[in-house]
Motif scaffolding. Structure first.
Motif, PDB file in Angstrom:
ATOM      1  N   PHE A  53      45.598  70.863  78.014  1.00  0.00           N
ATOM      2  CA  PHE A  53      46.340  70.373  76.849  1.00  0.00           C
ATOM      3  C   PHE A  53      47.326  69.257  77.178  1.00  0.00           C
ATOM      4  O   PHE A  53      47.676  68.473  76.291  1.00  0.00           O
ATOM      5  N   TYR A  60      40.420  72.435  66.262  1.00  0.00           N
ATOM      6  CA  TYR A  60      41.670  72.943  66.837  1.00  0.00           C
ATOM      7  C   TYR A  60      42.400  73.919  65.920  1.00  0.00           C
ATOM      8  O   TYR A  60      43.268  74.670  66.378  1.00  0.00           O
ATOM      9  N   ASN A  77      46.529  65.921  75.071  1.00  0.00           N
ATOM     10  CA  ASN A  77      47.573  65.267  74.277  1.00  0.00           C
ATOM     11  C   ASN A  77      47.740  63.803  74.673  1.00  0.00           C
ATOM     12  O   ASN A  77      47.883  62.940  73.800  1.00  0.00           O
ATOM     13  N   THR A 121      44.762  65.383  64.724  1.00  0.00           N
ATOM     14  CA  THR A 121      44.412  66.099  65.958  1.00  0.00           C
ATOM     15  C   THR A 121      45.622  66.239  66.865  1.00  0.00           C
ATOM     16  O   THR A 121      45.849  67.311  67.459  1.00  0.00           O
ATOM     17  N   LEU A 122      46.415  65.174  66.973  1.00  0.00           N
ATOM     18  CA  LEU A 122      47.582  65.216  67.851  1.00  0.00           C
ATOM     19  C   LEU A 122      48.561  66.306  67.411  1.00  0.00           C
ATOM     20  O   LEU A 122      49.114  67.031  68.243  1.00  0.00           O
ATOM     21  N   LEU A 132      49.929  73.174  72.780  1.00  0.00           N
ATOM     22  CA  LEU A 132      50.724  72.938  73.997  1.00  0.00           C
ATOM     23  C   LEU A 132      52.075  73.643  73.911  1.00  0.00           C
ATOM     24  O   LEU A 132      52.521  74.294  74.872  1.00  0.00           O
ATOM     25  N   ASN A 179      42.982  61.050  64.642  1.00  0.00           N
ATOM     26  CA  ASN A 179      43.755  61.332  65.843  1.00  0.00           C
ATOM     27  C   ASN A 179      45.198  61.699  65.537  1.00  0.00           C
ATOM     28  O   ASN A 179      45.828  62.426  66.310  1.00  0.00           O
ATOM     29  N   THR A 220      46.992  69.601  68.666  1.00  0.00           N
ATOM     30  CA  THR A 220      47.012  69.803  70.122  1.00  0.00           C
ATOM     31  C   THR A 220      48.444  69.978  70.633  1.00  0.00           C
ATOM     32  O   THR A 220      48.674  70.707  71.590  1.00  0.00           O
ATOM     33  N   VAL A 221      49.418  69.342  69.967  1.00  0.00           N
ATOM     34  CA  VAL A 221      50.823  69.572  70.318  1.00  0.00           C
ATOM     35  C   VAL A 221      51.196  71.031  70.015  1.00  0.00           C
ATOM     36  O   VAL A 221      51.892  71.681  70.797  1.00  0.00           O
ATOM     37  N   ILE A 254      44.570  61.972  73.267  1.00  0.00           N
ATOM     38  CA  ILE A 254      44.589  61.806  71.806  1.00  0.00           C
ATOM     39  C   ILE A 254      45.647  60.775  71.399  1.00  0.00           C
ATOM     40  O   ILE A 254      45.422  59.956  70.492  1.00  0.00           O
ATOM     41  N   LEU A 255      46.788  60.792  72.101  1.00  0.00           N
ATOM     42  CA  LEU A 255      47.825  59.789  71.823  1.00  0.00           C
ATOM     43  C   LEU A 255      47.284  58.380  72.069  1.00  0.00           C
ATOM     44  O   LEU A 255      47.504  57.463  71.257  1.00  0.00           O
ATOM     45  N   THR A 263      40.247  62.469  77.260  1.00  0.00           N
ATOM     46  CA  THR A 263      39.819  63.542  76.356  1.00  0.00           C
ATOM     47  C   THR A 263      38.535  64.213  76.855  1.00  0.00           C
ATOM     48  O   THR A 263      38.214  65.321  76.426  1.00  0.00           O
TER      49      THR A 263
END
Lengths: 112, 112
Positions: free
Chosen positions: A52, A31, A56, A81-82, A89, A78, A85-86, A59-60, B27
């Motif tokens: 996304f 990412y 999100n 990653t979160l 978004l 994670n 990805t946030v 992943i959460l 995911t």
């Protein structure tokens, strides 16, 4: 049914776990170039909002799952990653409001 | 260190595994709207090539890891995910060669 398909007898447990760790590192680090790209170009029109939002949420839940089973690896991977990805978004929600993509905009034909 | 942080005593093992399954489903499914978007619009310029190269390598290794430990869940989820991430990568490599994005192209100002 759940017997290993590949011959895991040929690989030590450490080697197998190393494969998993490299896999986790790659799917997290992946990412980074996407975050850099959308924030640099201030353009995210080809990015799917649906992807996304779902990613999100997923992943959460992976993070929650990691907390529930007490897996430091899942929690760390994670968590990082979160954050990434946030960031994609937020870029999507923010830059799609801009009338054009100013930095990477290309000359467009008026006849389209 | 690896003790569950959330109180897993409050959730049954089945409930915890359900969280993991929903996470995995989300995911994986997340890529579907992205695949639909880039193939419909024939535009993938905001998609990071680096992201999808790394992601495909990572998902492939997750699939190998699933085969090595004999996990049907990992094998199924990452098999499906790999198909979707390959579809985005192919779209990126293919449509970036097109001079403009014909379907979703917007009028651009000449004064940039």
């Amino acid at each position: 049914m759940s017997d290993p398909v590949l011959s895991s007898a040929m690989l030590s447990t450490d080697a197998i776990e190393l494969v998993g760790m490299i896999a986790g590192g790659l799917t997290t680090l992946a990412y980074v170039p996407q975050v850099v790209k959308v924030w640099r170009s201030r353009s995210a029109r080809d990015i799917s909002l649906g992807m996304f939002l779902l990613m999100n949420a997923g992943i959460l839940l992976w993070l929650v799952y990691g907390l529930l089973i007490g897996s430091p690896g899942l929690i760390a991977a994670n968590g990082v990653t979160l954050g990434l990805t946030v960031a994609v978004l937020v870029a999507k929600l923010r830059f799609d409001r801009l009338p054009t993509a100013p930095v990477l905009a290309e000359p467009a034909s008026d006849s389209v």
